[in-house]
Scaffold this motif. Structure first.
Motif, PDB file in Angstrom:
ATOM      1  N   THR A 287      40.387  32.705  21.264  1.00  0.00           N
ATOM      2  CA  THR A 287      41.063  33.370  22.375  1.00  0.00           C
ATOM      3  C   THR A 287      40.708  32.654  23.673  1.00  0.00           C
ATOM      4  O   THR A 287      39.666  32.000  23.774  1.00  0.00           O
ATOM      5  CB  THR A 287      40.645  34.848  22.501  1.00  0.00           C
ATOM      6  N   ALA A 288      41.574  32.773  24.641  1.00  0.00           N
ATOM      7  CA  ALA A 288      41.315  32.227  25.976  1.00  0.00           C
ATOM      8  C   ALA A 288      42.212  32.954  26.957  1.00  0.00           C
ATOM      9  O   ALA A 288      43.196  33.582  26.567  1.00  0.00           O
ATOM     10  CB  ALA A 288      41.599  30.721  26.024  1.00  0.00           C
ATOM     11  N   TRP A 289      41.840  32.906  28.234  1.00  0.00           N
ATOM     12  CA  TRP A 289      42.775  33.348  29.269  1.00  0.00           C
ATOM     13  C   TRP A 289      42.676  32.403  30.446  1.00  0.00           C
ATOM     14  O   TRP A 289      41.704  31.668  30.602  1.00  0.00           O
ATOM     15  CB  TRP A 289      42.623  34.804  29.661  1.00  0.00           C
ATOM     16  N   GLY A 290      43.727  32.426  31.250  1.00  0.00           N
ATOM     17  CA  GLY A 290      43.747  31.618  32.454  1.00  0.00           C
ATOM     18  C   GLY A 290      44.546  32.311  33.529  1.00  0.00           C
ATOM     19  O   GLY A 290      45.518  33.008  33.226  1.00  0.00           O
ATOM     20  N   TYR A 291      44.097  32.177  34.768  1.00  0.00           N
ATOM     21  CA  TYR A 291      44.892  32.750  35.858  1.00  0.00           C
ATOM     22  C   TYR A 291      44.859  31.848  37.073  1.00  0.00           C
ATOM     23  O   TYR A 291      43.968  31.010  37.237  1.00  0.00           O
ATOM     24  CB  TYR A 291      44.466  34.181  36.200  1.00  0.00           C
ATOM     25  N   CYS A 292      45.874  32.034  37.913  1.00  0.00           N
ATOM     26  CA  CYS A 292      45.923  31.338  39.191  1.00  0.00           C
ATOM     27  C   CYS A 292      46.214  32.357  40.284  1.00  0.00           C
ATOM     28  O   CYS A 292      46.671  33.471  40.021  1.00  0.00           O
ATOM     29  CB  CYS A 292      46.986  30.242  39.191  1.00  0.00           C
ATOM     30  N   HIS A 293      45.917  31.986  41.513  1.00  0.00           N
ATOM     31  CA  HIS A 293      46.151  32.871  42.654  1.00  0.00           C
ATOM     32  C   HIS A 293      47.584  32.716  43.152  1.00  0.00           C
ATOM     33  O   HIS A 293      48.099  31.604  43.271  1.00  0.00           O
ATOM     34  CB  HIS A 293      45.167  32.548  43.780  1.00  0.00           C
ATOM     35  N   VAL A 294      48.207  33.846  43.431  1.00  0.00           N
ATOM     36  CA  VAL A 294      49.587  33.888  43.921  1.00  0.00           C
ATOM     37  C   VAL A 294      49.651  34.898  45.063  1.00  0.00           C
ATOM     38  O   VAL A 294      48.738  35.710  45.235  1.00  0.00           O
ATOM     39  CB  VAL A 294      50.573  34.296  42.798  1.00  0.00           C
ATOM     40  N   PRO A 295      50.708  34.889  45.862  1.00  0.00           N
ATOM     41  CA  PRO A 295      50.824  35.907  46.912  1.00  0.00           C
ATOM     42  C   PRO A 295      50.753  37.312  46.327  1.00  0.00           C
ATOM     43  O   PRO A 295      51.238  37.560  45.211  1.00  0.00           O
ATOM     44  CB  PRO A 295      52.206  35.620  47.510  1.00  0.00           C
ATOM     45  N   LYS A 296      50.132  38.234  47.043  1.00  0.00           N
ATOM     46  CA  LYS A 296      49.976  39.587  46.513  1.00  0.00           C
ATOM     47  C   LYS A 296      51.349  40.201  46.229  1.00  0.00           C
ATOM     48  O   LYS A 296      52.282  40.081  47.011  1.00  0.00           O
ATOM     49  CB  LYS A 296      49.177  40.464  47.472  1.00  0.00           C
ATOM     50  N   GLY A 297      51.435  40.848  45.070  1.00  0.00           N
ATOM     51  CA  GLY A 297      52.687  41.467  44.655  1.00  0.00           C
ATOM     52  C   GLY A 297      53.733  40.496  44.169  1.00  0.00           C
ATOM     53  O   GLY A 297      54.851  40.898  43.837  1.00  0.00           O
ATOM     54  N   CYS A 298      53.397  39.200  44.080  1.00  0.00           N
ATOM     55  CA  CYS A 298      54.368  38.162  43.702  1.00  0.00           C
ATOM     56  C   CYS A 298      54.898  38.407  42.288  1.00  0.00           C
ATOM     57  O   CYS A 298      54.157  38.810  41.388  1.00  0.00           O
ATOM     58  CB  CYS A 298      53.691  36.805  43.789  1.00  0.00           C
ATOM     59  N   ASP A 299      56.212  38.167  42.086  1.00  0.00           N
ATOM     60  CA  ASP A 299      56.799  38.354  40.757  1.00  0.00           C
ATOM     61  C   ASP A 299      57.255  37.031  40.130  1.00  0.00           C
ATOM     62  O   ASP A 299      58.007  37.011  39.160  1.00  0.00           O
ATOM     63  CB  ASP A 299      57.977  39.330  40.819  1.00  0.00           C
ATOM     64  N   VAL A 300      56.790  35.896  40.660  1.00  0.00           N
ATOM     65  CA  VAL A 300      57.139  34.586  40.103  1.00  0.00           C
ATOM     66  C   VAL A 300      56.391  34.377  38.792  1.00  0.00           C
ATOM     67  O   VAL A 300      55.183  34.613  38.702  1.00  0.00           O
ATOM     68  CB  VAL A 300      56.795  33.464  41.097  1.00  0.00           C
ATOM     69  N   ASP A 301      57.075  33.928  37.760  1.00  0.00           N
ATOM     70  CA  ASP A 301      56.463  33.641  36.472  1.00  0.00           C
ATOM     71  C   ASP A 301      55.773  32.270  36.551  1.00  0.00           C
ATOM     72  O   ASP A 301      56.431  31.237  36.674  1.00  0.00           O
ATOM     73  CB  ASP A 301      57.528  33.637  35.370  1.00  0.00           C
ATOM     74  N   MET A 302      54.461  32.276  36.471  1.00  0.00           N
ATOM     75  CA  MET A 302      53.683  31.046  36.621  1.00  0.00           C
ATOM     76  C   MET A 302      53.280  30.440  35.279  1.00  0.00           C
ATOM     77  O   MET A 302      52.453  29.528  35.241  1.00  0.00           O
ATOM     78  CB  MET A 302      52.427  31.343  37.456  1.00  0.00           C
TER      79      MET A 302
END
Length: 482
Positions: A358-373
């Motif tokens: 298992t793994a996870w990853g995240y990045c920072h986006v504008p708060k409330g952003c709905d863009v699929d990253m």
């Protein structure tokens, strides 16, 4: 539920449970109310992808856990908590195919930095040596330091922008990139004053304690805290969402392990209008876009050293990371985001079926952003681990709004409990910190000092203040923690 309690805690994240434990150790009747089916807040684990694959819902690696004086003083091992310490705290792959390592040993990390060895030892190495003297000031509310010289030297560096510190201190791309990745945990532009603080602290605790993971997932931390609390006679009620003060049983103290906005909404009739407005204006940082993966094999990093750590900072050079971390503050999504990757199943076989991961990853986006990253995150990982997409069995994505819907404390997807701008490093959410103008009403979440991270220190300090003010120092002394 009894007719009344000495202390009621709303929310059962690690800070809420920490506050409840302090109260229960004082012999006070204590109730915890939790909206979810399970306790834990940001320290929960679940099968988010496929059956048998255990992913952490939010936090996965816990740099501040062993650095927490409060956690160290609790018998959590007796209640099922087992820490696993990977050989390396963090790995940072580069386009050259190598990785720079934040190892558990300060001298080894400095050696691996070559020409920057001396610079690393004279700055971060000096903080490691002085850590026992400054720890209580770093992990607590603003107060007069017991060791002003040691803390002053740390403070002078911590107040710098992260990119200024990195460029002034280190000459190599490797050393600058390593510090940039660690400083990016601040969720601030690396050009902002004070953004070096988080990088310095996380680097220092890596060498002092390592960056551990809990066996069986982050839920194991919450479960151990809860079992210990219940052994002290404490009571918890889950699936109890507090929407109004009228739902709370009578008590001398109410501690909120919630966002300031939630506390303000629930306590509006008990707090002055001006204070409610101040809580509503409390600033939050960017959100995160998070991917959880079930994998058929370990992530195929070009640099084998990346397999020595549960944490991998994916983002390239200092300049690239700085650009990525500036983007959400300008209401943009970075094309090449800095991605925080965790891969705990390399060190904990309970996380996945045999030979799977298992793994996870995240990045920072504008708060409330709905863009699929999704494509951008996986593209960055592919950059340093060609063939990564080929080992993915299943993925799930969570946007900032989805994260907030699952945990209202993550306002706009902010996992840090509020923006880490300079003033908030000292006073959060207001100059009152844990206290409010209303007697007996306190805030104990990550929106109070020392801020985000799984360490329980926010709940500990809030409970110490609340019990001391409302019950007296003689009662507080019974906890053995004050």
């Amino acid at each position: 539920m009894k007719q009344s309690y000495d202390v009621v805690v709303v929310g059962s994240g690690p800070n809420g449970l920490a506050a409840a434990i302090v109260a229960a150790r004082c012999g006070l009747s204590t109730l915890v109310l939790e909206a979810g089916k399970t306790c834990g807040g940001g320290t929960r684990s679940a099968e988010l992808t496929l059956p048998g694959f255990l992913n952490d819902v939010c936090s996965a690696v816990h740099p501040m856990a062993l650095a927490s004086e409060f956690f160290r003083r609790l018998p959590l091992g007796e209640f099922g908590l087992e820490w696993i310490l990977p050989p390396t705290a963090a790995a940072h792959p580069l386009d050259s195919g190598e990785a720079v390592l934040l190892t558990n040993d300060v001298a080894e990390t400095a050696r691996l930095l070559g020409a920057d060895r001396g610079h690393y030892l004279h700055t971060i190495g000096a903080i490691v040596k002085s850590w026992p003297a400054i720890e209580s000031n770093v992990l607590g509310p603003l107060k007069m330091p017991e060791h002003p010289v040691d803390f002053g030297l740390f403070g002078l560096l911590a107040l710098l922008p992260a990119n200024t510190f990195a460029k002034a201190t280190f000459s190599s791309i490797r050393a600058r990139a390593l510090f940039a990745g660690t400083a990016a945990h601040s969720i601030r532009p690396l050009s902002s004053p004070g953004s070096a603080a988080v990088g310095l602290v996380l680097s220092a605790v890596a060498h002092a304690y390592g960056w551990p993971i809990p066996k069986g997932g982050s839920q194991a931390i919450a479960n151990a805290l809860l079992r210990y609390f219940e052994s002290l006679g404490g009571e918890i009620i889950t699936e109890f969402r507090v929407e109004s003060w009228r739902q709370l049983p009578p008590s001398r103290v109410v501690l909120f392990d919630t966002s300031p906005r939630t506390m303000a909404r629930i306590s509006a009739d008990h707090l002055p209008w001006s204070y409610v407005r101040a809580l509503e204006r409390y600033p939050y940082g960017p959100g995160i876009f998070k991917l959880d993966w079930a994998l058929n094999a370990p992530i195929p990093w070009k640099a084998p050293d990346c397999l020595t750590s549960a944490t991998v900072h994916v983002g390239g050079t200092l300049e690239e990371i700085a650009e990525s971390e500036r983007a959400p503050w300008n209401n943009r999504c970075a094309e090449k985001p800095f991605v925080l990757v965790t891969q705990p199943s390399l060190f904990d076989s309970t996380r996945a079926p045999r030979h799977k991961h298992t793994a996870w990853g995240y990045c920072h986006v504008p708060k409330g952003c709905d863009v699929d990253m999704t494509q951008r995150i996986e593209g960055q990982i592919e950059r340093f681990a060609p063939g990564f997409r080929d080992v993915i069995l299943c993925r799930t994505a969570r946007s900032p709004s989805m994260l907030e819907s699952e945990n209202p404390n993550l306002v706009g997807g902010d996992v840090g409990g509020g923006s880490n701008e300079l003033v908030n490093l000292f006073f959060r959410p207001t100059w009152r910190m844990y206290s409010t103008p209303a007697p007996g009403v306190y805030l104990c979440s990550a929106s109070t000092p020392p801020g985000g991270g799984v360490h329980g220190m926010c709940g500990y300090h809030a409970a110490i203040r609340a019990i001391g003010q409302q019950f007296g120092k003689s009662v507080l002394a019974l906890s053995g923690l004050g």
